[in-house]
Design a protein around this motif. Structure first.
Motif, short mmCIF file in Angstrom:
data_model
loop_
_atom_site.label_atom_id
_atom_site.label_comp_id
_atom_site.label_asym_id
_atom_site.label_seq_id
_atom_site.Cartn_x
_atom_site.Cartn_y
_atom_site.Cartn_z
N TYR A 1 -2.55 -12.93 -4.19
CA TYR A 1 -3.09 -12.31 -5.41
C TYR A 1 -2.02 -12.28 -6.52
CZ TYR A 1 -7.25 -11.03 -2.81
OH TYR A 1 -8.41 -11.08 -2.07
N TYR B 1 -6.73 -12.38 -9.81
CA TYR B 1 -8.14 -12.18 -9.51
C TYR B 1 -8.82 -11.61 -10.75
CZ TYR B 1 -12.14 -11.04 -6.54
OH TYR B 1 -13.38 -11.00 -5.95
N SER C 1 -10.78 -9.38 -12.78
CA SER C 1 -11.38 -8.07 -12.45
C SER C 1 -12.07 -7.47 -13.66
CB SER C 1 -10.32 -7.12 -11.91
OG SER C 1 -9.45 -6.76 -12.95
N GLY D 1 -6.58 -1.12 -3.67
CA GLY D 1 -6.68 -2.56 -3.98
C GLY D 1 -7.24 -2.76 -5.38
N PHE E 1 -3.58 1.49 -6.63
CA PHE E 1 -2.49 0.73 -6.02
C PHE E 1 -2.99 -0.58 -5.47
CE2 PHE E 1 -4.18 3.00 -2.40
CZ PHE E 1 -4.06 2.10 -1.34
N ASP E 2 -2.05 -1.51 -5.34
CA ASP E 2 -2.40 -2.84 -4.83
C ASP E 2 -1.15 -3.45 -4.21
OD1 ASP E 2 -4.94 -4.87 -5.53
OD2 ASP E 2 -3.08 -5.87 -4.92
N LEU E 3 -1.41 -4.30 -3.22
CA LEU E 3 -0.33 -5.00 -2.54
C LEU E 3 0.38 -5.98 -3.48
CD1 LEU E 3 0.81 -5.38 0.35
CD2 LEU E 3 -0.98 -7.07 0.74
N LEU F 1 1.82 -1.28 -3.70
CA LEU F 1 1.90 -0.54 -2.43
C LEU F 1 0.99 -1.17 -1.40
CD1 LEU F 1 2.77 2.26 -1.09
CD2 LEU F 1 0.61 3.15 -1.98
N ASP F 2 1.47 -1.29 -0.18
CA ASP F 2 0.64 -1.70 0.94
C ASP F 2 -0.03 -0.43 1.48
OD1 ASP F 2 -0.45 -2.50 3.35
OD2 ASP F 2 1.24 -3.81 3.86
N ILE F 3 -1.35 -0.47 1.66
CA ILE F 3 -2.03 0.74 2.13
C ILE F 3 -1.45 1.20 3.47
CG2 ILE F 3 -3.94 -0.38 3.38
CD1 ILE F 3 -5.75 1.84 2.17
N HIS G 1 -13.35 -1.26 -4.11
CA HIS G 1 -14.27 -2.33 -4.55
C HIS G 1 -13.67 -3.68 -4.16
CE1 HIS G 1 -16.48 -5.13 -7.09
NE2 HIS G 1 -17.42 -4.20 -7.17
N GLY G 2 -14.44 -4.48 -3.42
CA GLY G 2 -13.94 -5.81 -3.04
C GLY G 2 -12.74 -5.73 -2.12
N PHE G 3 -12.65 -4.69 -1.33
CA PHE G 3 -11.47 -4.49 -0.47
C PHE G 3 -11.83 -4.67 1.01
CE2 PHE G 3 -8.61 -1.67 1.93
CZ PHE G 3 -7.37 -2.13 1.50
N VAL H 1 -9.79 -7.57 4.01
CA VAL H 1 -8.59 -7.11 4.71
C VAL H 1 -8.86 -7.16 6.22
CG1 VAL H 1 -7.70 -5.63 2.85
CG2 VAL H 1 -9.31 -4.67 4.49
C1 SAM Z 1 -10.87 -9.23 -3.54
S1 SAM Z 1 -9.57 -8.39 -4.36
C2 SAM Z 1 -10.47 -7.13 -5.24
C3 SAM Z 1 -9.76 -6.61 -6.45
C4 SAM Z 1 -10.55 -5.55 -7.23
N1 SAM Z 1 -10.69 -4.33 -6.47
C5 SAM Z 1 -11.90 -6.09 -7.63
O1 SAM Z 1 -12.90 -5.76 -6.99
O2 SAM Z 1 -11.98 -6.84 -8.62
C6 SAM Z 1 -8.78 -7.48 -3.05
C7 SAM Z 1 -7.55 -6.71 -3.50
O3 SAM Z 1 -7.06 -5.94 -2.40
C8 SAM Z 1 -5.64 -6.01 -2.40
N2 SAM Z 1 -5.11 -5.75 -1.05
C9 SAM Z 1 -5.29 -6.51 0.07
N3 SAM Z 1 -4.65 -5.96 1.10
C10 SAM Z 1 -4.05 -4.83 0.67
C11 SAM Z 1 -3.24 -3.83 1.27
N4 SAM Z 1 -2.88 -3.92 2.55
N5 SAM Z 1 -2.82 -2.80 0.50
C12 SAM Z 1 -3.16 -2.73 -0.81
N6 SAM Z 1 -3.91 -3.65 -1.43
C13 SAM Z 1 -4.35 -4.69 -0.72
C14 SAM Z 1 -5.36 -7.43 -2.87
O4 SAM Z 1 -4.03 -7.58 -3.34
C15 SAM Z 1 -6.42 -7.61 -3.96
O5 SAM Z 1 -5.97 -7.22 -5.22
#
Ligand code: SAM
Length: 478
Positions: A5, A10, A12, A45, A67-69, A94-96, A112-114, A118
């Motif tokens: 990412y 992405y 958004s 995310g 937060f987001d990775l 941040l990693d969740i 959303h979209g998370f 994962v």
């Molecule tokens: C498909 S995208 C969706 C982005 C946004 N929420 C949207 O719907 O437009 C998934 C997001 O989750 C984040 N993500 C994936 N694994 C993660 C983790 N372990 N911790 C935090 N964020 C994470 C990715 O970096 C990415 O930005």
């Protein structure tokens, strides 16, 4: 550590269905007492926080954490926050898996979209974070891909993943081409139809989305019953969907609904699962709440009276029969009302759009109203996007404002694009150069009369018409 990412951003958006006020309104409809007023919101995310930033902008009393990775999207979001001077929102790379307890508790948690993108252990951690950090009456928004339609998506995904080796920069284009090539060799009509619809779906999306959604690593689709069972293991229960149509008027004939209700024997989640089987559903936006809260599924009418309502409908004509015709000011469509109570409500709402009024205060005699199909009709308007349920209004302006002011985020967006975020957490597109330049000028320092000389060739009438449409779509700040 860089993620995919970071490599490909992405695209958004602001998703109106994720807005805390929408979550609160739907929770209220089902008998919950969700947090209202100043609240704390977490988005997991969040990418570049295009969804979270507009929420923070219109609600300075609430606090927002995203937060987001990935680092790059978070930095992009932080730059927008600095430009807007917002102090009620924080974004973290941040990693969740390393979620710090110090971030506190939240009334609304948005993913959303998370969940689909994962691995399972990350999803488990997501629910553990919700378990530890959601306030007792808080609401979770979680979207995810669902079976049975996910089977078709998985099939096209697998074909994209099995494309012949080639340069990594053209994996999406080459993959889509490979999918079409395979389709051309297929002779089975059912398989042809499945691949055709997948080719169409992928053709309608930006390649950056396909890069992540189809060619990314983790990908988990769910039967809704399994998703809810997973949530239940962490102490949560199914509340509703975040959109009113699938929640209150699923797209199946009434007799099918009745049969599915009977087959599911009073179990709401099983009922939802059967609906997905019938409607070939591929995506859900599910709301969850704590498992110990009582949910009222049969009292939506009474609970509606606890909410505010807004409508973009405006009066067109009174017909010889006494019925009235209204047109949608926010898009195509019109409606006819032969219920004087409903007509009276719409007239009141027309005068205040895009603001809302408390439904309970709109009519004097609710006993008389209840003897008509008023509530059913109100729900029909709501599921068709002609009526909006709210707890509170954003600070959205009506045309009386002296020095017109556009949403500061939209003014920022005017510098680089044609898609604008409104105060209602929706998006509108103005393709023409004139509208974009006008939005950029609407910073609240100029009366309407001072605007025309600043845009070459702009007549005052043109400005007045454009401003009127900006007010109607909720682009203007009070
Ligand atoms: C498909 S995208 C969706 C982005 C946004 N929420 C949207 O719907 O437009 C998934 C997001 O989750 C984040 N993500 C994936 N694994 C993660 C983790 N372990 N911790 C935090 N964020 C994470 C990715 O970096 C990415 O930005």
């Amino acid at each position: 550590m860089s993620s995919t990412y970071d490599q490909v951003l992405y695209p958004s958006l602001a998703f109106s269905e994720t807005h805390p006020d929408n979550l609160a309104a739907i929770a209220t409809l089902f008998g919950q007492t969700p947090p209202t007023g100043p609240c704390r919101v977490l988005e997991v995310g969040c990418g570049d926080a295009n969804n979270l930033i507009p929420m923070a902008l219109v609600d300075p009393q609430s606090h927002f954490v995203g937060f987001d990775l990935a680092t790059r999207p978070i930095e992009a979001g932080q730059a927008v926050i600095r430009s807007l001077g917002l102090s009620n929102i924080e974004l973290h790379t941040l990693d969740i898996l390393a979620f710090p307890p110090s971030l506190g508790t939240f009334d609304y948690i948005i993913a959303h979209g998370f969940c689909t993108w994962v691995p399972g252990f990350v999803l488990d951690k997501f629910f553990a974070v919700c378990q530890a950090h959601l306030t007792p009456h808080g609401v979770i928004f979680a979207s995810y891909n669902t079976y049975p339609q996910a089977h078709a998506r998985e099939a096209s995904r697998q074909i994209l993943h099995h494309q012949p080796p080639g340069p990594s920069s053209s994996r999406v284009t080459d993959g889509k081409h490979f999918l079409s090539t395979i389709r051309d060799f297929v002779t089975d009509p059912l398989w042809q139809a499945t691949l055709d619809s997948e080719i169409k779906r992928l053709g309608a999306r930006p390649d950056a989305v396909t890069f992540h959604d189809e060619l990314g690593g983790a990908y988990n689709c769910f039967y809704v019953a399994d998703f809810v069972a997973l949530a239940a293991r962490h102490g949560f229960q199914y509340l509703a969907e975040a959109l009113l149509r699938p929640t209150l008027r699923p797209n199946v004939p009434p007799e099918t609904l009745a049969e599915l209700r009977a087959l599911s024997q009073g179990d709401e989640v099983i009922f939802q699962q059967y609906l997905d089987f019938v409607t070939y559903r591929g995506f859900r936006r599910t709301l969850l709440c704590r498992g110990d809260l009582p949910i009222q599924r049969e009292s939506c009418n009474e609970n509606l009276l606890k909410l505010r309502v807004a409508s973009p409908l405006y009066f067109i004509s009174r017909n010889p029969s006494g019925s009235e015709t209204f047109r949608n000011g926010g898009g195509p469509g019109q409606m006819q009302s032969n219920n004087p109570f409903l007509s009276a409500v719409i007239h009141r709402l027309e005068a205040v759009w895009p603001r809302s009024l408390p439904l309970a205060e709109l009519l004097p005699d609710w006993n008389a109203v209840a003897e008509t199909p008023f509530f059913d009709q109100l729900i029909s308007l709501a599921v068709n996007g002609l009526l909006f349920l709210r707890h509170a209004d954003p600070p959205v302006a009506s045309p009386s404002k002296v020095n017109p002011t556009a949403n500061p985020l939209a003014r920022l967006q005017a510098a680089s694009g044609t898609l604008f975020t409104t105060m209602l957490h929706t998006q509108v597109r103005f393709e023409d150069d004139f509208s974009c330049r006008l939005i950029a000028l609407l910073d609240g320092t100029r009366p309407v009369s001072a605007l025309a000389p600043l845009i070459k060739g702009a007549q005052p009438e043109l400005i007045a018409t454009a401003l009127q449409s900006f007010y109607r779509v909720g682009l203007m700040i009070a």
